[in-house]
Design a protein around this motif. Structure first.
Motif, PDB file in Angstrom:
ATOM      1  N   ARG A 167       0.836  -1.209   0.000  1.00  0.00           N
ATOM      2  CA  ARG A 167       0.000   0.000   0.000  1.00  0.00           C
ATOM      3  C   ARG A 167       0.865   1.252   0.000  1.00  0.00           C
ATOM      4  NH1 ARG A 167      -4.804   0.909   3.964  1.00  0.00           N
ATOM      5  NH2 ARG A 167      -3.329   0.245   5.543  1.00  0.00           N
ATOM      6  N   TYR A 168       1.977   1.195   0.723  1.00  0.00           N
ATOM      7  CA  TYR A 168       2.872   2.351   0.766  1.00  0.00           C
ATOM      8  C   TYR A 168       3.566   2.548  -0.579  1.00  0.00           C
ATOM      9  CZ  TYR A 168       2.054   2.306   5.771  1.00  0.00           C
ATOM     10  OH  TYR A 168       1.445   2.361   6.995  1.00  0.00           O
ATOM     11  N   VAL A 169       3.914   1.457  -1.231  1.00  0.00           N
ATOM     12  CA  VAL A 169       4.531   1.546  -2.557  1.00  0.00           C
ATOM     13  C   VAL A 169       3.543   2.169  -3.538  1.00  0.00           C
ATOM     14  CG1 VAL A 169       5.412   0.216  -4.512  1.00  0.00           C
ATOM     15  CG2 VAL A 169       6.128  -0.365  -2.182  1.00  0.00           C
ATOM     16  N   ARG A 170       2.289   1.742  -3.471  1.00  0.00           N
ATOM     17  CA  ARG A 170       1.275   2.296  -4.373  1.00  0.00           C
ATOM     18  C   ARG A 170       1.088   3.795  -4.104  1.00  0.00           C
ATOM     19  NH1 ARG A 170      -4.148  -0.591  -6.449  1.00  0.00           N
ATOM     20  NH2 ARG A 170      -2.642  -2.283  -6.440  1.00  0.00           N
ATOM     21  N   PHE A 171       1.065   4.159  -2.843  1.00  0.00           N
ATOM     22  CA  PHE A 171       0.958   5.568  -2.464  1.00  0.00           C
ATOM     23  C   PHE A 171       2.179   6.345  -2.953  1.00  0.00           C
ATOM     24  CE2 PHE A 171       1.751   9.000   0.599  1.00  0.00           C
ATOM     25  CZ  PHE A 171       0.538   9.659   0.581  1.00  0.00           C
ATOM     26  N   HIS A 172       3.346   5.746  -2.815  1.00  0.00           N
ATOM     27  CA  HIS A 172       4.598   6.388  -3.217  1.00  0.00           C
ATOM     28  C   HIS A 172       4.686   6.589  -4.722  1.00  0.00           C
ATOM     29  CE1 HIS A 172       8.789   5.660  -4.729  1.00  0.00           C
ATOM     30  NE2 HIS A 172       9.010   6.718  -3.997  1.00  0.00           N
ATOM     31  N   LEU A 173       4.189   5.635  -5.508  1.00  0.00           N
ATOM     32  CA  LEU A 173       4.297   5.707  -6.960  1.00  0.00           C
ATOM     33  C   LEU A 173       3.280   6.633  -7.597  1.00  0.00           C
ATOM     34  CD1 LEU A 173       4.945   1.964  -7.882  1.00  0.00           C
ATOM     35  CD2 LEU A 173       6.603   3.840  -7.888  1.00  0.00           C
ATOM     36  N   HIS A 174       2.329   7.140  -6.807  1.00  0.00           N
ATOM     37  CA  HIS A 174       1.258   7.967  -7.371  1.00  0.00           C
ATOM     38  C   HIS A 174       1.772   9.215  -8.094  1.00  0.00           C
ATOM     39  CE1 HIS A 174      -2.397  10.171  -7.959  1.00  0.00           C
ATOM     40  NE2 HIS A 174      -2.132  11.038  -7.010  1.00  0.00           N
ATOM     41  N   PRO A 175       2.721   9.997  -7.510  1.00  0.00           N
ATOM     42  CA  PRO A 175       3.180  11.195  -8.222  1.00  0.00           C
ATOM     43  C   PRO A 175       3.762  10.861  -9.598  1.00  0.00           C
ATOM     44  CG  PRO A 175       3.868  11.277  -5.940  1.00  0.00           C
ATOM     45  CD  PRO A 175       3.315   9.893  -6.177  1.00  0.00           C
ATOM     46  N   LEU A 176       3.491  11.713 -10.561  1.00  0.00           N
ATOM     47  CA  LEU A 176       3.918  11.504 -11.938  1.00  0.00           C
ATOM     48  C   LEU A 176       5.432  11.354 -12.023  1.00  0.00           C
ATOM     49  CD1 LEU A 176       2.920  11.426 -14.878  1.00  0.00           C
ATOM     50  CD2 LEU A 176       3.358  13.887 -15.003  1.00  0.00           C
ATOM     51  N   GLY A 177       5.864  10.324 -12.707  1.00  0.00           N
ATOM     52  CA  GLY A 177       7.287  10.127 -12.936  1.00  0.00           C
ATOM     53  C   GLY A 177       7.970   9.201 -11.954  1.00  0.00           C
ATOM     54  N   ARG A 178       7.316   8.907 -10.825  1.00  0.00           N
ATOM     55  CA  ARG A 178       7.953   8.043  -9.836  1.00  0.00           C
ATOM     56  C   ARG A 178       8.160   6.635 -10.378  1.00  0.00           C
ATOM     57  NH1 ARG A 178       6.541   9.964  -4.493  1.00  0.00           N
ATOM     58  NH2 ARG A 178       7.888  11.774  -4.186  1.00  0.00           N
ATOM     59  N   ASP A 179       7.183   6.118 -11.139  1.00  0.00           N
ATOM     60  CA  ASP A 179       7.335   4.770 -11.659  1.00  0.00           C
ATOM     61  C   ASP A 179       8.477   4.703 -12.674  1.00  0.00           C
ATOM     62  OD1 ASP A 179       5.961   6.294 -13.479  1.00  0.00           O
ATOM     63  OD2 ASP A 179       4.476   4.771 -13.982  1.00  0.00           O
ATOM     64  N   THR A 180       8.694   5.799 -13.423  1.00  0.00           N
ATOM     65  CA  THR A 180       9.798   5.848 -14.390  1.00  0.00           C
ATOM     66  C   THR A 180      11.133   5.796 -13.667  1.00  0.00           C
ATOM     67  OG1 THR A 180       8.461   7.159 -15.917  1.00  0.00           O
ATOM     68  CG2 THR A 180      10.850   7.183 -16.254  1.00  0.00           C
ATOM     69  N   ARG A 181      11.265   6.568 -12.610  1.00  0.00           N
ATOM     70  CA  ARG A 181      12.496   6.563 -11.821  1.00  0.00           C
ATOM     71  C   ARG A 181      12.738   5.196 -11.207  1.00  0.00           C
ATOM     72  NH1 ARG A 181      12.783   9.699  -6.224  1.00  0.00           N
ATOM     73  NH2 ARG A 181      12.113   7.643  -5.492  1.00  0.00           N
ATOM     74  N   ALA A 182      11.673   4.611 -10.670  1.00  0.00           N
ATOM     75  CA  ALA A 182      11.791   3.305 -10.028  1.00  0.00           C
ATOM     76  C   ALA A 182      12.240   2.249 -11.031  1.00  0.00           C
ATOM     77  CB  ALA A 182      10.457   2.909  -9.396  1.00  0.00           C
ATOM     78  N   ASN A 183      11.687   2.273 -12.242  1.00  0.00           N
ATOM     79  CA  ASN A 183      12.056   1.270 -13.236  1.00  0.00           C
ATOM     80  C   ASN A 183      13.503   1.421 -13.693  1.00  0.00           C
ATOM     81  OD1 ASN A 183       9.690  -0.171 -13.248  1.00  0.00           O
ATOM     82  ND2 ASN A 183       8.763   0.981 -14.907  1.00  0.00           N
ATOM     83  N   THR A 184      13.981   2.660 -13.751  1.00  0.00           N
ATOM     84  CA  THR A 184      15.387   2.882 -14.084  1.00  0.00           C
ATOM     85  C   THR A 184      16.278   2.238 -13.029  1.00  0.00           C
ATOM     86  OG1 THR A 184      14.923   4.963 -15.232  1.00  0.00           O
ATOM     87  CG2 THR A 184      17.173   4.624 -14.454  1.00  0.00           C
ATOM     88  N   GLU A 185      15.914   2.447 -11.763  1.00  0.00           N
ATOM     89  CA  GLU A 185      16.673   1.856 -10.663  1.00  0.00           C
ATOM     90  C   GLU A 185      16.568   0.333 -10.697  1.00  0.00           C
ATOM     91  OE1 GLU A 185      15.051   3.747  -7.222  1.00  0.00           O
ATOM     92  OE2 GLU A 185      15.984   5.682  -7.661  1.00  0.00           O
ATOM     93  N   HIS A 186      15.386  -0.172 -11.028  1.00  0.00           N
ATOM     94  CA  HIS A 186      15.200  -1.620 -11.112  1.00  0.00           C
ATOM     95  C   HIS A 186      16.102  -2.236 -12.178  1.00  0.00           C
ATOM     96  CE1 HIS A 186      10.905  -1.252  -9.273  1.00  0.00           C
ATOM     97  NE2 HIS A 186      11.820  -1.436  -8.348  1.00  0.00           N
ATOM     98  N   ARG A 187      16.208  -1.575 -13.316  1.00  0.00           N
ATOM     99  CA  ARG A 187      17.049  -2.098 -14.398  1.00  0.00           C
ATOM    100  C   ARG A 187      18.510  -2.153 -13.965  1.00  0.00           C
ATOM    101  NH1 ARG A 187      13.235   0.646 -17.740  1.00  0.00           N
ATOM    102  NH2 ARG A 187      14.424   2.590 -17.648  1.00  0.00           N
ATOM    103  N   GLU A 188      18.965  -1.133 -13.244  1.00  0.00           N
ATOM    104  CA  GLU A 188      20.346  -1.113 -12.766  1.00  0.00           C
ATOM    105  C   GLU A 188      20.592  -2.232 -11.758  1.00  0.00           C
ATOM    106  OE1 GLU A 188      20.708   2.794 -11.187  1.00  0.00           O
ATOM    107  OE2 GLU A 188      20.996   3.770 -13.137  1.00  0.00           O
ATOM    108  N   ILE A 189      19.623  -2.433 -10.867  1.00  0.00           N
ATOM    109  CA  ILE A 189      19.744  -3.496  -9.865  1.00  0.00           C
ATOM    110  C   ILE A 189      19.777  -4.862 -10.542  1.00  0.00           C
ATOM    111  CG2 ILE A 189      18.585  -4.646  -7.928  1.00  0.00           C
ATOM    112  CD1 ILE A 189      17.426  -1.838  -7.214  1.00  0.00           C
ATOM    113  N   LEU A 190      18.866  -5.072 -11.493  1.00  0.00           N
ATOM    114  CA  LEU A 190      18.808  -6.364 -12.177  1.00  0.00           C
ATOM    115  C   LEU A 190      20.085  -6.629 -12.968  1.00  0.00           C
ATOM    116  CD1 LEU A 190      17.276  -8.928 -12.917  1.00  0.00           C
ATOM    117  CD2 LEU A 190      16.260  -7.678 -14.844  1.00  0.00           C
ATOM    118  N   ALA A 191      20.612  -5.611 -13.617  1.00  0.00           N
ATOM    119  CA  ALA A 191      21.841  -5.794 -14.401  1.00  0.00           C
ATOM    120  C   ALA A 191      22.978  -6.284 -13.509  1.00  0.00           C
ATOM    121  CB  ALA A 191      22.221  -4.484 -15.084  1.00  0.00           C
ATOM    122  N   ALA A 192      23.109  -5.672 -12.335  1.00  0.00           N
ATOM    123  CA  ALA A 192      24.147  -6.103 -11.395  1.00  0.00           C
ATOM    124  C   ALA A 192      23.855  -7.510 -10.869  1.00  0.00           C
ATOM    125  CB  ALA A 192      24.239  -5.110 -10.237  1.00  0.00           C
TER     126      ALA A 192
END
Length: 234
Positions: A167-192
């Motif tokens: 629920r907190y993640v959903r609340f956190h991702l609500h502002p525009l652009g947060r999901d884009t930032r999160a996915n960029t970070e996810h890609r970096e984490i997955l690559a490593a």
């Protein structure tokens, strides 16, 4: 009643419970059942045309997830979103998840790596489609990084924390652009993670979870619980 029929009954009840759990869980996560909302068992039983037995099982399961709470003589209500709980949940995730993911990176099989890649692809697709259940895909991806190396108890604790955090993640991702930032970070984490670079995985995941907690500290009132209905991510 035959023995075969008697054996089938628990499976039928379990199916009803699982379906009801999925419906109520999504209603809570989406805000259709807002924080502080009483759970009217008679109303729900009539609405879904079920007995109270699977309903009670479902509510007990949601209570274990930290989504509802039982109150004496008042039944169940939807839990509030609070800064105190956010702090508790994400600090625990910070203690457990980065090191578990780092260890998993070293132990992951080719099949585990494909599972994690698939989880990220589905998360990114969900983000592009502005899915209201985006946080669920986020949870699945995070768990895919932990599961290959975590012990049974460690995995259970991390899974429980991830459900409460959703629920907190959903609340956190609500502002525009947060999901884009999160996915960029996810890609970096997955690559490593795919490179089995355990140190980088742990470092990036700490930063990722810490950034989310910092955002929540800003968004959640320090003293008062959030009672507003959550809106789908933009």
């Amino acid at each position: 009643m035959t023995l075969a029929a008697r054996k089938m009954q628990p499976l039928i009840v379990r199916s009803i419970t699982d379906q009801l759990y999925g419906v109520l869980r999504e209603q809570i996560l989406s805000g259709a059942l807002p924080a502080g909302q009483p759970i009217r068992q008679d109303t729900l039983a009539a609405e879904f045309n079920i007995s109270k037995i699977p309903l009670r099982e479902t509510l007990a399961r949601l209570e274990q997830d930290g989504l509802v709470k039982a109150q004496p003589k008042r039944g169940y209500t939807v839990c509030e979103l609070t800064s105190r709980e956010a702090e508790d949940v994400f600090k625990l995730r910070l203690r457990l998840e980065p090191s578990a993911a780092a260890e998993a990176a070293l132990l992951a099989t080719a099949a585990d790596q494909k599972t994690a890649q698939k989880a990220l692809k589905e998360l990114e697709t969900a983000a592009k489609q502005h899915r209201t259940d985006l946080s669920n895909f986020n949870r699945v991806f995070h768990l895919s990084l932990v599961r290959p190396g975590a012990g049974r108890l460690t995995l259970h604790v991390i899974e429980t924390l991830s459900v409460i955090a959703e629920r907190y993640v959903r609340f956190h991702l609500h502002p525009l652009g947060r999901d884009t930032r999160a996915n960029t970070e996810h890609r970096e984490i997955l690559a490593a993670w795919l490179e089995r670079d355990a140190l980088t995985v742990e470092t990036l995941l700490v930063e990722h979870l810490q950034d989310t907690l910092e955002d929540l500290r800003t968004e959640l009132d320090i003293k008062q619980p959030i009672k507003a209905t959550l809106q789908p991510e933009a």
